[in-house]
Design an enzyme around this catalytic site. Structure first.
Site, PDB file in Angstrom:
ATOM      1  N   CYS A 157       0.844  -1.186   0.000  1.00 18.40           N
ATOM      2  CA  CYS A 157       0.000   0.000   0.000  1.00 18.40           C
ATOM      3  C   CYS A 157       0.886   1.245   0.000  1.00 18.40           C
ATOM      4  O   CYS A 157       2.044   1.184   0.441  1.00 18.40           O
ATOM      5  CB  CYS A 157      -0.838  -0.076   1.272  1.00 18.40           C
ATOM      6  SG  CYS A 157      -1.765   1.381   1.670  1.00 18.40           S
ATOM      7  N   THR A 194       0.723   3.531   2.004  1.00 14.96           N
ATOM      8  CA  THR A 194       1.094   3.761   3.408  1.00 14.96           C
ATOM      9  C   THR A 194       2.395   3.016   3.750  1.00 14.96           C
ATOM     10  O   THR A 194       3.249   3.542   4.461  1.00 14.96           O
ATOM     11  CB  THR A 194      -0.042   3.307   4.343  1.00 14.96           C
ATOM     12  OG1 THR A 194      -1.229   3.999   3.951  1.00 14.96           O
ATOM     13  CG2 THR A 194       0.254   3.620   5.795  1.00 14.96           C
ATOM     14  N   HIS A 249       5.116   5.086   2.522  1.00 15.58           N
ATOM     15  CA  HIS A 249       5.344   6.235   3.411  1.00 15.58           C
ATOM     16  C   HIS A 249       6.107   5.796   4.670  1.00 15.58           C
ATOM     17  O   HIS A 249       6.992   6.506   5.149  1.00 15.58           O
ATOM     18  CB  HIS A 249       4.013   6.873   3.832  1.00 15.58           C
ATOM     19  CG  HIS A 249       3.412   7.782   2.788  1.00 15.58           C
ATOM     20  ND1 HIS A 249       4.029   8.935   2.359  1.00 15.58           N
ATOM     21  CD2 HIS A 249       2.245   7.709   2.096  1.00 15.58           C
ATOM     22  CE1 HIS A 249       3.268   9.532   1.444  1.00 15.58           C
ATOM     23  NE2 HIS A 249       2.172   8.803   1.265  1.00 15.58           N
ATOM     24  N   HIS A 277      -0.617  -4.475   6.087  1.00 10.83           N
ATOM     25  CA  HIS A 277      -1.912  -4.408   6.781  1.00 10.83           C
ATOM     26  C   HIS A 277      -3.059  -4.873   5.888  1.00 10.83           C
ATOM     27  O   HIS A 277      -4.210  -4.855   6.306  1.00 10.83           O
ATOM     28  CB  HIS A 277      -2.167  -2.982   7.299  1.00 10.83           C
ATOM     29  CG  HIS A 277      -2.094  -1.945   6.223  1.00 10.83           C
ATOM     30  ND1 HIS A 277      -0.926  -1.315   5.873  1.00 10.83           N
ATOM     31  CD2 HIS A 277      -3.021  -1.471   5.379  1.00 10.83           C
ATOM     32  CE1 HIS A 277      -1.147  -0.489   4.868  1.00 10.83           C
ATOM     33  NE2 HIS A 277      -2.417  -0.568   4.546  1.00 10.83           N
ATOM     34  N   GLU A 278      -2.738  -5.277   4.641  1.00  9.28           N
ATOM     35  CA  GLU A 278      -3.766  -5.785   3.711  1.00  9.28           C
ATOM     36  C   GLU A 278      -3.397  -7.236   3.438  1.00  9.28           C
ATOM     37  O   GLU A 278      -2.451  -7.479   2.682  1.00  9.28           O
ATOM     38  CB  GLU A 278      -3.716  -5.003   2.393  1.00  9.28           C
ATOM     39  CG  GLU A 278      -3.680  -3.495   2.545  1.00  9.28           C
ATOM     40  CD  GLU A 278      -3.484  -2.752   1.208  1.00  9.28           C
ATOM     41  OE1 GLU A 278      -3.226  -3.397   0.177  1.00  9.28           O
ATOM     42  OE2 GLU A 278      -3.604  -1.525   1.220  1.00  9.28           O
ATOM     43  N   CYS A 300      -8.962   0.259  21.171  1.00  3.61           N
ATOM     44  CA  CYS A 300      -9.013  -0.224  22.559  1.00  3.61           C
ATOM     45  C   CYS A 300     -10.436  -0.628  22.950  1.00  3.61           C
ATOM     46  O   CYS A 300     -10.627  -1.459  23.825  1.00  3.61           O
ATOM     47  CB  CYS A 300      -8.449   0.820  23.511  1.00  3.61           C
ATOM     48  SG  CYS A 300      -9.591   2.180  23.867  1.00  3.61           S
ATOM     49  N   CYS A 315     -12.209   3.779  25.030  1.00  5.39           N
ATOM     50  CA  CYS A 315     -11.981   5.226  25.187  1.00  5.39           C
ATOM     51  C   CYS A 315     -13.194   6.013  24.677  1.00  5.39           C
ATOM     52  O   CYS A 315     -14.117   5.446  24.087  1.00  5.39           O
ATOM     53  CB  CYS A 315     -10.703   5.644  24.460  1.00  5.39           C
ATOM     54  SG  CYS A 315     -10.856   5.677  22.661  1.00  5.39           S
ATOM     55  N   CYS A 321      -9.213   6.330  18.082  1.00  6.60           N
ATOM     56  CA  CYS A 321      -8.967   5.751  19.409  1.00  6.60           C
ATOM     57  C   CYS A 321      -7.788   6.446  20.097  1.00  6.60           C
ATOM     58  O   CYS A 321      -6.759   6.700  19.469  1.00  6.60           O
ATOM     59  CB  CYS A 321      -8.684   4.257  19.237  1.00  6.60           C
ATOM     60  SG  CYS A 321      -8.183   3.440  20.749  1.00  6.60           S
ATOM     61  N   ASP A 336      -5.496  11.788 -14.253  1.00  2.00           N
ATOM     62  CA  ASP A 336      -4.255  11.097 -13.896  1.00  2.00           C
ATOM     63  C   ASP A 336      -3.190  11.414 -14.939  1.00  2.00           C
ATOM     64  O   ASP A 336      -3.505  11.954 -16.005  1.00  2.00           O
ATOM     65  CB  ASP A 336      -4.489   9.576 -13.820  1.00  2.00           C
ATOM     66  CG  ASP A 336      -3.441   8.871 -12.966  1.00  2.00           C
ATOM     67  OD1 ASP A 336      -3.709   8.631 -11.781  1.00  2.00           O
ATOM     68  OD2 ASP A 336      -2.334   8.581 -13.479  1.00  2.00           O
ATOM     69  N   GLY A 383      -6.211  10.738  -0.397  1.00  3.03           N
ATOM     70  CA  GLY A 383      -4.789  10.420  -0.540  1.00  3.03           C
ATOM     71  C   GLY A 383      -4.017  10.854   0.699  1.00  3.03           C
ATOM     72  O   GLY A 383      -4.355  11.859   1.336  1.00  3.03           O
TER      73      GLY A 383
HETATM   74 ZN   LIG Z   1      -3.387   0.353   2.933  1.00  2.00          ZN
HETATM   75 ZN   LIG Z   2     -10.166   3.534  22.008  1.00  2.00          ZN
END
Ligand SMILES: [Zn+2]
Ligand SMILES: [Zn+2]
Length: 336
Positions: free
Chosen positions: A37, A39, A42, A58-59, A88, A91, A102, A191, A258
């Protein structure tokens, strides 16, 4: 087990890490597919929330390998994907449907070791079981689609809205499909890549414009003289965002989808913001949208397989992180 570890900005290596035993109410998944990704890039560049060392990813999708104490309904061998969000649950924001803000926010692959590894331990509550009709490649898209679902919830798109979207990469292509099935009238995709624009038209865009022709094709066209109802940036590039915002029409909405570098800034004309009744929105990751995304994908409202540009090994991901990216590249997945 083998894992890709980012040890500092622009420093990644394959390392041997201990097998992540599932804790109480957790399962350990043998990872099959991981999407790379923006991210992750980054994080690799040192311009996102992560502390080093971190295993990104994370995917993902895979098969349950072991089950921790207290887990019911999940078994070794189950084909699954999992929401990387670590909220969590207790919260003020978690208790008011804002888990993505969170106070103790975390996410697998961002604040805790992620899925660019042979195994990952995840909370059982985050897991969805996959139907046999859904491949591991598609299931690794539930997470990005969950970000799209959150963006659509933020937008509350009015049926018939005229939309312009900047950035027809993998996320842009998914947003174009989401906008099309959610009632947008026009969807103009912008694009720099002719290949991505051709795909945008297949995915439901009604017009495709090369960035360098934006002035001639949109600004100079009388049918767009009042701008658009909805303007979306999917590039995360500050200069593009400054170009995009003047296209917000009267009482129009702007969505920042983005991800820019965390220190970026842009210039906004506050007179226009006031005078045109603009609404400016952000959309941060996933907010209890993993399950709707799973259903959206399961019913194939969004086609993701054509978005996979290539599939590489974990080892090949190291040079991939380091090399310049082609503007035609969409999603790259790691197969383990
Ligand atoms: Zn992602
Ligand atoms: Zn939380």
């Amino acid at each position: 087990m083998k894992a890709l570890v980012i040890e500092g900005a622009r420093q990644a290596a394959i390392r041997e890490l201990p097998y992540p035993e599932p804790g109480k109410n957790e399962v350990t998944i043998e990872v099959k597919r991981v999407g790379i990704c923006g991210t992750d890039l980054h994080i690799f560049e040192g311009e996102y929330l992560s502390h080093f060392p971190i295993v990104p990813g994370h995917e993902f999708s895979g098969v349950i390998h072991s089950v921790g104490e207290g887990v019911t309904g999940l078994h070794a061998g189950d084909r699954v994907s999992a929401d990387p969000s670590l909220f969590c649950g207790a919260c003020q924001f978690c208790l008011t449907q804002r888990g993505n803000h969170c106070e103790r926010w975390g996410a697998l692959g961002v604040t805790k070791n992620g899925s660019m590894a042979e195994y990952i331990a995840v909370p059982a509550a985050n897991v969805v079981k996959l139907p046999n009709s859904m491949g591991f490649d598609e299931a690794a898209f539930i997470e990005p689609v969950a970000c799209i679902v959150h963006a659509m919830n933020r937008l509350q798109l009015k049926v018939g809205s005229r939309v312009i979207l900047f950035g027809a990469g993998a996320m842009g292509q998914q947003l174009i499909q989401a906008l099309s099935v959610s009632g947008a009238s026009e969807v103009v995709a912008v694009d720099i890549s002719p290949g991505k624009l051709a795909m945008a038209l297949e995915n439901g865009a009604t017009k495709a414009v090369l960035s360098q022709r934006l002035a001639e094709e949109i600004k100079a066209d009388p049918q767009y003289r009042f701008g658009f109802d909805t303007v979306i940036d999917v590039t995360g590039i500050p200069a593009v965002i400054e170009t995009a915002m003047p296209y917000i029409g009267p009482a129009g909405t702007y969505l920042q989808f983005g991800v820019t570098p965390d220190h970026a800034s842009i210039r906004v004309n506050p007179f226009e913001l006031y005078h045109k009744d603009w609404t400016l929105l952000g959309s941060m990751a996933i907010n209890h949208t993993f399950i709707p995304a799973f259903h959206w994908l399961k019913e194939r409202r969004i086609q993701v397989k054509p978005l996979i540009s290539k599939t590489i090994s974990l080892e090949e991901a190291i040079p991939f992180f380091n090399e310049p990216k082609s503007p035609d590249l969409l999603k790259v997945q790691i197969e383990l």
